[in-house]
Design a protein around this motif. Structure first.
Motif, mmCIF file in Angstrom:
data_model
loop_
_atom_site.group_PDB
_atom_site.id
_atom_site.type_symbol
_atom_site.label_atom_id
_atom_site.label_comp_id
_atom_site.label_asym_id
_atom_site.label_seq_id
_atom_site.Cartn_x
_atom_site.Cartn_y
_atom_site.Cartn_z
ATOM 1 N N UNK A 1 23.600 3.267 -8.987
ATOM 2 C CA UNK A 1 23.962 1.859 -9.080
ATOM 3 C C UNK A 1 24.382 1.352 -7.703
ATOM 4 N N UNK A 2 23.829 0.215 -7.308
ATOM 5 C CA UNK A 2 24.133 -0.380 -6.014
ATOM 6 C C UNK A 2 23.132 -0.019 -4.926
ATOM 7 N N UNK A 3 22.140 0.811 -5.234
ATOM 8 C CA UNK A 3 21.163 1.263 -4.233
ATOM 9 C C UNK A 3 19.795 0.626 -4.436
ATOM 10 N N UNK A 4 19.085 0.520 -3.334
ATOM 11 C CA UNK A 4 17.665 0.173 -3.321
ATOM 12 C C UNK A 4 16.972 1.376 -2.695
ATOM 13 N N UNK A 5 16.120 2.054 -3.449
ATOM 14 C CA UNK A 5 15.457 3.271 -2.986
ATOM 15 C C UNK A 5 13.957 3.028 -2.838
ATOM 16 N N UNK A 6 13.441 3.306 -1.649
ATOM 17 C CA UNK A 6 12.004 3.172 -1.385
ATOM 18 C C UNK A 6 11.437 4.564 -1.151
ATOM 19 N N UNK A 7 10.388 4.915 -1.890
ATOM 20 C CA UNK A 7 9.774 6.243 -1.834
ATOM 21 C C UNK A 7 8.382 6.162 -1.206
ATOM 22 N N UNK A 8 8.072 7.112 -0.384
ATOM 23 C CA UNK A 8 6.767 7.136 0.283
ATOM 24 C C UNK A 8 5.622 7.279 -0.716
ATOM 25 N N UNK A 9 5.839 8.048 -1.773
ATOM 26 C CA UNK A 9 4.778 8.352 -2.735
ATOM 27 C C UNK A 9 5.024 7.688 -4.089
ATOM 28 N N UNK A 10 3.997 7.675 -4.919
ATOM 29 C CA UNK A 10 4.118 7.148 -6.284
ATOM 30 C C UNK A 10 5.020 8.053 -7.105
ATOM 31 N N UNK A 11 5.454 7.525 -8.248
ATOM 32 C CA UNK A 11 6.305 8.257 -9.188
ATOM 33 C C UNK A 11 7.643 8.654 -8.583
ATOM 34 N N UNK A 12 8.119 7.855 -7.598
ATOM 35 C CA UNK A 12 9.448 8.039 -7.009
ATOM 36 C C UNK A 12 9.607 9.417 -6.390
ATOM 37 N N UNK A 13 8.593 9.806 -5.613
ATOM 38 C CA UNK A 13 8.583 11.132 -4.994
ATOM 39 C C UNK A 13 8.321 11.031 -3.490
#
Length: 188
Positions: free
Chosen positions: A110-122
């Motif tokens: 909660x409170x975060x913005x997460x950007x992932x290089x790959x699909x499916x949050x990986x």
């Protein structure tokens, strides 16, 4: 004014004197004490020499684009965010003896913005926890993101000209999300 001077003997038998935060080596050469070897830490944690070398070059490449300070073999601290780098073929970045970072295991606290290089949050990711503008490390193709900030908080994706490309209102996610036109993220 009196300078503080402390002698230090190195493993090689050389004696250096610390004066004003610098190490003065015999012959007058000044050198700052070297930071810990993150490549050495990675090898000690079980990576092959080739993996550790690749990881360090990826950290160096990423820092050249995003700025920040390397704080672990695969971790870069930015002001208000942390970049975590995964090895090729691995779903998540390793922890290297430290606590798991925010956004690990494909979740956004909660409170975060997460950007992932790959699909499916990986893959490698950027865990943003403070407002600011964060450059992506040159990601292209499809990745993913989780926006778990305070409900209604808008994040913005900017193109290479810092022009708004698209927005995201929390809570929100994108999977897959095309990083190709995105150069920076402003999480709030």
């Amino acid at each position: 004014m009196k300078a503080l001077s402390v002698a230090k003997t190195f493993a090689s038998g050389l004696v250096a004197t610390a004066i004003g935060g610098f190490m003065v080596l015999p012959g007058g050469a000044a050198a700052a004490e070297k930071a810990p070897s993150f490549t050495g830490q990675a090898v000690a944690a079980g990576l092959t020499s080739a993996q550790a070398t690749w990881l360090q070059s990826e950290v160096d490449r990423t820092m050249a684009r995003t700025g920040g300070t390397q704080i672990a073999p695969n971790r870069i601290q930015l002001e208000g965010a942390v970049v975590n780098i995964a090895l090729p073929g691995e779903q998540q970045p390793r922890t290297f003896g430290t606590a798991a970072a925010a956004c690990s295991n494909s979740t956004a606290p909660y409170g975060y913005f997460c950007a992932y290089k790959n699909v499916n949050y990986t893959g490698s990711y950027i865990a943003m926890y403070r407002c600011g503008k964060y450059k992506l490390p040159g990601w292209v193709n499809n990745g993913s993101y989780l926006n778990n900030q305070t409900p209604g908080t808008r994040g913005f994706f900017l193109n290479q000209y810092d022009v708004l490309y698209e927005g995201s209102s929390a809570p929100d996610s994108g999977n897959p999300y095309n990083w190709n036109p995105i150069w920076s993220i402003v999480p709030c």
